[in-house]
Design an enzyme around this catalytic site. Structure first.
Site: not given
Length: 301
Positions: A143, A171
């Site tokens: 992330y 992400k």
């Protein structure tokens, strides 16, 4: 890695909500409202649920609360959609503990934010993620959100991490479609590349992204699901038609630090109590009209 890892890669797609953690006015987790939100999201077509990510106020839940909320998600969802557990920390040992707890609870994937505040170099980022990957047998998602962490996972580091078998996705919340497109070119054969930026997510889908981990989907799950379902089948005319009705929310739901506006919106919609944890506070009164108007435009009030 096992076929289970290949299977989760095929399921990490579409509209994936970074769900808020509903709280009572005293700041305790409101599990009744959480159950209602989970059911509503699934009924509205959301493809995956993220528990205790940034939008879920991960930074202000205790480690025990963090693990308890993830376990509750898994138990309540009962396999209807994948549960992605936010288990990142800027302390590697804490991240390992949270990730192991999520694996033990039965989460489908762990979402690991880049270590924030202590600003590790790229080798430190690599070793941090490598340690977690080697310690815990669960599919894991990088992330990258430098706007919050003040550290950026470089493409070269992502390429190295993509060789670790249980890191299955990233992400990317930089908001740069060009950057996301480059990631798809260099690691798209190994990692699922997802957007973490509502405003640019649909554009990333056009160049090969697989979905969006969304704040906006907290408020308009059906519209976001329809948008990204259409995008997955390559029908961007249909995707844009739905998206145009709600895309103003991508801006308005960040009028203050997330999840403050999203929580206000859900409270205004009658779905949660007026609870948030310090150092976050309730939406400032001068911004109420902006969110109210945004909800009316989206046909929510």
């Amino acid at each position: 890695m096992s076929t289970a890892y290949d299977d989760i890669k095929t399921r990490l797609q579409g509209s994936m909500v970074a769900l808020i953690t509903p709280m009572l006015r005293d700041g305790t987790v409101d599990y009744k409202r959480l159950a209602d939100l989970i059911d509503w999201q699934i009924e509205q077509g959301t493809h995956c649920l993220v528990a205790v990510g940034t939008t879920g106020e991960s930074a202000t839940l205790s480690m025990q609360e963090h693990s308890d909320v993830i376990r509750y998600f898994v138990q309540h969802v009962k396999g209807r959609v994948p549960v992605i557990a936010g288990t990142g920390a800027n302390n590697t040992m804490e991240a390992i503990k949270l990730t192991q707890d999520a694996a033990d609870a039965g989460a489908d994937c762990a979402l690991l934010v880049a270590p924030y505040y202590n600003k590790p170099p790229q080798e430190g980022l690599y070793q941090h993620y490598k340690a977690i990957a080697e310690a815990v047998n669960i599919p894991q998602m990088l992330y990258n959100v430098p706007g919050r962490t003040v550290v950026d996972i470089a493409q070269e580091t992502v390429e190295r991490l993509a060789d670790l078998g249980n890191i299955v996705a990233i992400k990317d919340a930089t908001g740069s479609v060009a950057r996301g497109e480059q990631l798809i070119k260099v690691v798209g054969d190994r990692l699922v590349v997802l957007s973490g930026d509502d405003g640019s997510a649909l554009e990333l889908m056009k160049v090969g992204g697989k979905g969006n981990i969304s704040v906006t989907a907290n408020v308009v799950p059906k519209a976001m699901s329809e948008t990204f379902t259409a995008a997955l089948r390559g029908d961007f005319d249909a995707a844009n038609q739905v998206h145009d009705v709600v895309k103003h929310l991508h801006r308005d739901l960040f009028i203050e630090s997330s999840p403050i506006p999203a929580k206000y919106a859900l409270h205004k919609m009658g779905m949660i109590d007026k609870g948030i944890r310090l150092p976050l506070v309730w939406l400032a009164e001068q911004h109420h009209a902006t969110i109210d108007t945004a909800l009316v435009r989206a046909n929510l009030l």
